[in-house]
Design a protein around this motif. Structure first.
Motif, PDB file in Angstrom:
ATOM      1  N   VAL A  52       0.882  -1.110  -0.121  1.00 13.94           N
ATOM      2  CA  VAL A  52       0.174   0.033  -0.026  1.00 13.94           C
ATOM      3  C   VAL A  52       1.010   1.295  -0.093  1.00 13.94           C
ATOM      4  O   VAL A  52       1.834   1.235   0.773  1.00 13.94           O
ATOM      5  CB  VAL A  52      -0.906  -0.021   1.220  1.00 13.94           C
ATOM      6  N   TYR A  56      -1.236   8.107   1.300  1.00 13.78           N
ATOM      7  CA  TYR A  56      -2.794   8.173   1.508  1.00 13.78           C
ATOM      8  C   TYR A  56      -3.707   7.663   0.650  1.00 13.78           C
ATOM      9  O   TYR A  56      -5.032   7.575   0.554  1.00 13.78           O
ATOM     10  CB  TYR A  56      -3.233   9.681   1.714  1.00 13.78           C
ATOM     11  N   GLU A  57      -2.873   6.480   0.022  1.00 14.64           N
ATOM     12  CA  GLU A  57      -3.718   5.366  -0.605  1.00 14.64           C
ATOM     13  C   GLU A  57      -4.623   4.521   0.420  1.00 14.64           C
ATOM     14  O   GLU A  57      -3.912   3.858   1.134  1.00 14.64           O
ATOM     15  CB  GLU A  57      -2.830   4.801  -1.410  1.00 14.64           C
ATOM     16  N   SER A  58      -6.011   4.184   0.051  1.00 16.00           N
ATOM     17  CA  SER A  58      -6.530   3.414   0.759  1.00 16.00           C
ATOM     18  C   SER A  58      -6.226   1.835   0.171  1.00 16.00           C
ATOM     19  O   SER A  58      -5.730   1.653  -0.574  1.00 16.00           O
ATOM     20  CB  SER A  58      -8.110   3.463   0.458  1.00 16.00           C
ATOM     21  N   VAL A  59      -6.596   1.248   1.192  1.00 11.82           N
ATOM     22  CA  VAL A  59      -6.143  -0.545   0.981  1.00 11.82           C
ATOM     23  C   VAL A  59      -7.196  -0.865  -0.270  1.00 11.82           C
ATOM     24  O   VAL A  59      -6.508  -1.468  -1.414  1.00 11.82           O
ATOM     25  CB  VAL A  59      -6.917  -1.274   2.285  1.00 11.82           C
ATOM     26  N   ALA A  61      -8.017   1.154  -2.718  1.00 13.23           N
ATOM     27  CA  ALA A  61      -7.363   1.450  -3.956  1.00 13.23           C
ATOM     28  C   ALA A  61      -6.049   0.828  -4.371  1.00 13.23           C
ATOM     29  O   ALA A  61      -5.704   0.697  -5.496  1.00 13.23           O
ATOM     30  CB  ALA A  61      -7.119   3.273  -3.641  1.00 13.23           C
ATOM     31  N   GLU A  77     -12.483   0.723  -7.607  1.00  8.43           N
ATOM     32  CA  GLU A  77     -12.047   0.515  -5.924  1.00  8.43           C
ATOM     33  C   GLU A  77     -13.457   0.082  -5.090  1.00  8.43           C
ATOM     34  O   GLU A  77     -13.435  -0.719  -4.167  1.00  8.43           O
ATOM     35  CB  GLU A  77     -11.657   1.919  -5.398  1.00  8.43           C
ATOM     36  N   SER A  78     -14.530   0.571  -5.482  1.00 12.01           N
ATOM     37  CA  SER A  78     -15.777   0.094  -5.065  1.00 12.01           C
ATOM     38  C   SER A  78     -16.130  -1.203  -5.047  1.00 12.01           C
ATOM     39  O   SER A  78     -16.889  -1.773  -4.419  1.00 12.01           O
ATOM     40  CB  SER A  78     -16.885   1.006  -5.373  1.00 12.01           C
TER      41      SER A  78
END
Length: 166
Positions: A52, A56-59, A61, A77-78
């Motif tokens: 990761v 600030y990348e989400s898991v 993403a 991503e969703s």
């Protein structure tokens, strides 16, 4: 005492001493229930995934990005369901692997990183090849404990997809 010492701002902005690595492994399941595994040049089979980014990348993403970079398969991503955290220790470093699941109706993965992966293969979960890359085996075991996969000990924390709101 300085103002920083009173308001805690220095403590809030000073990075902690690094002691962990954060990654994500992506179980990609096709319409037939098979999972996608890559044959690493070291001889192990592994799920798509990787680190990761500390941007600030989400898991979720990171999972979508790694899947696209490694296989050419694009998902939003969703569409990523992060369902567990797996924690073990390698060489004195905490290894945190986030487990993610993506369901695709169909898809033809490409070898986009031939220096790492020689082939991608859709495999029935009951017919997984060996040897598996340890973090991939841990993630697959978190997903399907009934598979009875051998893997190094790890702590498992299940994550509720709806944040536990039921």
């Amino acid at each position: 005492m300085t103002t920083d010492a009173l308001d805690g701002s220095a403590r809030n902005t000073r990075p902690p001493t690094a002691q962990a690595a954060l990654g994500v492994g992506v179980i990609v399941q096709d319409g037939q229930g098979r999972v996608l595994l890559g044959r690493h040049h070291s001889g192990t089979w592994e799920l798509p995934g990787g680190k990761v980014d500390p941007t600030y990348e989400s898991v979720a993403a990171a999972a979508a990005r790694e899947l696209r970079e490694e296989t050419g398969l694009a998902v939003d991503e969703s569409a990523v369901d992060v369902f567990a955290l797996v924690h073990d220790v390698i060489g004195g470093i905490n290894r945190i692997s986030m487990a993610a699941l993506v369901r695709l109706g169909s898809g033809d993965p490409e070898v986009t990183e031939p220096h790492l992966i020689s082939a991608w293969r859709w495999t029935a979960p009951e017919e997984l090849p060996t040897p598996l890359f340890d973090p991939s085996a841990q993630i697959l075991a978190a997903w399907r404990p009934d598979l009875g996969l051998a893997h190094p000990p790890a702590h498992l924390l299940r994550i509720a997809a709806d944040g536990g709101r039921g």
